[in-house]
Scaffold this motif. Structure first.
Motif, PDB file in Angstrom:
ATOM      1  N   ALA A 191       0.825  -1.213   0.000  1.00 46.60           N
ATOM      2  CA  ALA A 191       0.000   0.000   0.000  1.00 46.60           C
ATOM      3  C   ALA A 191       0.858   1.261   0.000  1.00 46.60           C
ATOM      4  N   TRP A 206      -6.505  -2.260  -0.192  1.00 50.92           N
ATOM      5  CA  TRP A 206      -7.455  -2.111   0.911  1.00 50.92           C
ATOM      6  C   TRP A 206      -8.083  -3.450   1.317  1.00 50.92           C
ATOM      7  N   ALA A 213      -4.061   2.430   5.351  1.00 49.71           N
ATOM      8  CA  ALA A 213      -5.096   2.485   4.314  1.00 49.71           C
ATOM      9  C   ALA A 213      -5.515   3.926   4.024  1.00 49.71           C
TER      10      ALA A 213
END
Length: 889
Positions: free
Chosen positions: A311, A324, A363
């Motif tokens: 990420a 995610w 996230a």
């Protein structure tokens, strides 16, 4: 055979078969988990009683047999009967180095490995010699036998052999799968390798766990647990997954592990007892659960690391959206473990919630990275971390986790559920760590902004012509610093509120948070004008004003929360001093202002009866005031274009003034320690001034003379009589430098009168004051002639000076020994040794030139051997010599 029915555990009445729900006499309940456990304990006690009766009977039989053989020879070993321990003679063989269980385990392990190797060799080498039916029959027969043997082996109490047989059977199952695919059985050779092995390892893992549970074996359960790691990875590889897919598979596997653990451990008492019985007892069950938790937790962390790493570096918004999925699964897993998995310890539940908080922060930060301006990506991670940390701190305060036991009950709070408290602590730790990591990321930019004026100042004061420079700082690093300061302030306030008044009830955590917040807030505030693009003078003025304001507050309230204010004072003052180096006028103004402020601070704080911390602050302030004036003197000389040896006298003037101020303060009540600090700083400046004149003999001689006179003046104080020695030595050194400048090659003619006068004065002082030692009386006088003569001897090729100096040193040494005086003995003996070395040096050089090169090495080796052989004796002699010298006055 008819078994006797058990009796009631309480009254002993026979109950019949099957027993009733309650005893017919005493009405004792005979069903339920407690009754079941009571039956087990009663049965074990009955077995122990029977065993004890048998052992007592056997003991009597063996004792009678041994008494009948009392006349047997001692050297003839007596054979022990069955069931009795063997009697080993004293002169028998050595004790065994391997116990019977260890030998058994080793044999079983080696045997099992050999069986598996044989099966592999058969499959790989001899497989083609049999038809399809024979192949299947052989492998299936071996596998079935290996998996069927544990039950009869367990009936015969051969538990270890049963475990080994089960392990061989599980290995053969995998081998069967490999052979089936290699033979193309049912078209399995056309299936992809990764997909085939994913299905096979999944089935084998489930089958191993179920087989171990059914057979009540220990080994198949962890084997199934470990093998369950493979299906997710192999399935992802078969589908051509990417990094986020692997992370999802790993986290999903860990979730399944925890779900199975929850199903096994979250039961009633009877269910837990059955689970312990299935896996082999309480200890085995605890070990299995601990290992399973560790494996599942490590697997979840591995998946989280993969997801976080992907990420953070995701190349596109679509990749972030795909990342995610594992992050959300990790958040769900951590939340469920913390709030629903009651069997987990408190620390592990807090850690699970912390992992979930990190996943949320990553996230959100990864998503904001593509919607924020360039350079603001780090703020996207810092902002959610700061919000979560603040919210977690509030939750900790509400749950009572920060309350002291004396004021708030237990550590967990009287009304706080464990899950909520664990969640709050886990989120606080994780968010604080994430915020700290963002601070580490922006640290290089902050450090560059902090030291940018210093880099320009180095070029400025180095004598060059520095180019124009600019002082800039992006807003994003400063925002991260402000977020850190705000979170620390909130945490410190909540902690102080939870434990009460911080001044009356000091708390280490609250003080540490307050101090960290103070150190973080200083650069956050002082760098704000830099980020706003204000001129250099305004930024420097803001730092100076802040430092002076804090100093004034310390003077007005010296006892209220002193340490945080001192930290702020030190941080603001250090930044102001460093930043002032970029401009000559700024250096003069800032260092002068701080010198005056420090002097006032030392004077005011030392005048009151304050705690030790305040007195220490006063001493530091006094010493800093003197050193700041020294820097002011150096900067003034450099600004005026004066040479260093001329500037040194300005520094020396500050040092002499500091000695006078220390003497004046010493006479004031309560300021003795401050005067000592001021005096020490003055001595340091005097040494620096002399060092600045080292390359200019004229200035060096004058500086030594001025310092010597100042030392004699300091010696007028009753508690500084020893300063006369230092002053006299400095004056002698000044005269030596002056003689060297005059080209004097025979210093003895000039130093002998001084020596004679000094020895006469020293002798009169020693006779007038019996407690005077030999060093104050004769040390300076002897050194005044011998040391210059010794220095001149090394550049003199004639033999007269060494002879005269050696004779004088010998005479002084003999006088020191006869009179038992330390100073003549040490000075005369040292000079005599150096004279001897001077005369012996040419001969030694000549001898070393004639000898072969190996001779010095051999001689050094023999010397070391000799020293090693007589080390203890030499140490004893050296100690006696030391004691003799110390005993002299």
């Amino acid at each position: 055979m008819h078994m006797q029915s058990p009796g009631c555990p309480d009254c002993g009445i026979p109950l019949g078969s099957p027993p009733p729900a309650r005893c017919t006499r005493c009405r004792l309940p005979l069903t339920g988990p407690d009754a079941f456990a009571l039956w087990q304990v009663t049965g074990e006690l009955s077995a122990l009683d029977a065993r004890r009766q048998w052992l007592a009977q056997r003991h009597a039989e063996l004792l009678a047999a041994l008494r009948a053989r009392r006349e047997a020879p001692a050297e003839i070993p007596v054979a022990a009967s069955a069931g009795a321990p063997a009697i080993v003679p004293v002169s028998g063989p050595a004790a065994r180095e391997l116990s019977a269980p260890s030998a058994r385990t080793a044999l079983l392990i080696v045997g099992g490995v050999l069986v598996v190797v044989a099966a592999v060799v058969f499959t790989v080498v001899s497989w083609g010699r049999l038809g399809i039916g024979g192949r299947a029959a052989v492998l299936l027969a071996l596998t079935a036998c290996a998996l069927a043997l544990p039950r009869p082996l367990r009936r015969r109490q051969l538990t270890a052999t049963a475990e080994t047989s089960a392990a061989v059977g599980l290995a053969l199952v995998l081998l069967d799968g490999y052979a089936a695919r290699q033979a193309g059985l049912g078209g399995l050779d056309r299936v992809g390798a990764a997909g085939y092995w994913a299905v096979l390892t999944a089935l084998t893992a489930v089958g191993a766990a179920g087989y171990g549970w059914w057979q009540r074996l220990r080994l198949p359960l962890p084997v199934g647990l470990l093998m369950a790691r493979l299906p997710g990875l192999l399935g992802t590889a078969a589908l051509g997954g990417t990094t986020e897919d692997y992370a999802t598979a790993v986290i999903a596997t860990a979730s399944v592990d925890f779900a199975v653990l929850y199903a096994l451990t979250a039961r009633d008492t009877a269910g837990q007892a059955g689970f312990r019985e299935r896996v082999g007892g309480e200890r085995a069950a605890t070990t299995l659960v601990t290992v399973a938790r560790a494996v599942a937790g490590g697997w979840a962390l591995l998946g989280g690391a993969l997801a976080v790493g992907y990420a953070v570096v995701a190349p596109s918004p679509a990749a972030v959206v795909r990342a995610w999925v594992p992050l959300g699964l990790l958040v769900l897993l951590g939340t469920v473990l913390c709030r629903g998995f009651r069997a987990l310890p408190f620390a592990l539940r807090a850690g699970a919630e912390g992992v979930a908080a990190v996943a949320v922060i990553v996230a959100v930060g990864a998503g904001l990275r593509y919607v924020t301006p360039p350079g603001w990506a780090v703020v996207g991670y810092a902002a959610p971390a700061a919000l979560i940390a603040a919210w977690a701190a509030v939750s900790c305060a509400r749950s009572g986790r920060w309350a002291k036991p004396a004021t708030g009950g237990p550590t967990g709070g009287p009304f706080a559920p464990p899950s909520r408290a664990a969640a709050a602590l886990g989120e606080l730790a994780a968010a604080s760590t994430a915020l700290l990591l963002t601070g580490v990321v922006v640290l290089p930019k902050l450090a560059h902004a902090l030291i940018r004026p210093v880099a320009h100042g180095v070029a400025l004061w180095g004598g060059g012509h520095p180019p124009r420079w600019s002082w800039q700082l992006a807003a994003a690093p400063l925002v991260v610093l402000w977020l850190s300061a705000a979170v620390l302030a909130a945490m410190a306030g909540l902690r102080a509120r939870a434990v009460g008044d911080g001044d009356r009830h000091p708390d280490r955590l609250a003080n540490a948070l307050r101090n960290a917040q103070a150190l973080t807030a200083v650069p956050a505030v002082l760098l704000l004008p830099v980020a706003l693009g204000l001129p250099y003078a305004w930024v420097l003025a803001a730092a100076v004003v802040a430092s002076v304001a804090v100093a004034v507050d310390v003077v007005r309230r010296p006892d209220a929360a002193l340490l945080p204010r001192l930290l702020v004072l030190a941080a603001t003052g250090a930044l102001a001093l460093l930043w002032s180096s970029a401009d000559r006028a700024a250096v003069l103004a800032v260092w002068g202002t701080f010198a005056a402020s420090a002097a006032v601070l030392a004077h005011v704080l030392s005048a009151t009866a304050s705690p030790p911390a305040v007195r220490t602050t006063a001493r530091v302030a006094g010493a800093f005031a003197v050193l700041a004036l020294g820097v002011e003197a150096v900067a003034s000389g450099a600004t005026a274009g004066l040479p260093r040896h001329v500037t040194a006298f300005a520094v020396l003037a500050v040092a002499v003034t500091a000695a006078g101020a220390a003497a004046a303060w010493h006479r004031m009540p309560g300021r003795g320690q401050v005067s000592t600090a001021v005096e020490g700083a003055g001595y340091a400046l005097a040494a620096i001034a002399i060092a600045l004149t080292a390359l200019h003999p004229d200035a060096l001689s004058l500086a030594l003379a001025v310092t010597g006179v100042a030392g004699l003046a300091v010696a007028l104080r009753p508690d500084r009589r020893r300063a006369a020695l230092v002053g006299t030595g400095l004056l002698i050194a000044s005269s030596w430098v002056r003689l060297a400048l005059a080209g004097v090659s025979s210093p003895e003619a000039y130093t002998l009168p001084i020596t004679a006068a000094a020895l006469v004065v020293g002798h009169r002082r020693r006779t007038g004051t019996p407690g005077t030692g030999s060093w104050p009386a004769y040390g300076a006088g002897l050194s005044a002639t011998m040391l210059p003569g010794l220095a001149a001897m090394w550049s003199d090729e004639n033999w007269v000076r060494p002879l005269l100096l050696g004779a004088a040193a010998l005479l002084v040494t003999v006088v020191g020994v006869r009179a038992r005086l330390q100073a003549p003995l040490v000075v005369g003996g040292g000079v005599l040794v150096l004279v001897g070395l001077h005369e012996l040096a040419p001969t030694v050089v000549q001898v070393f030139g004639l000898l072969p090169r190996w001779v010095p090495v051999a001689a050094a080796g023999l010397l070391l051997l000799l020293l090693g052989a007589t080390y203890e004796k030499r140490i004893d002699e050296a100690r006696r010599l030391r004691d003799t010298v110390r005993s002299m006055t």
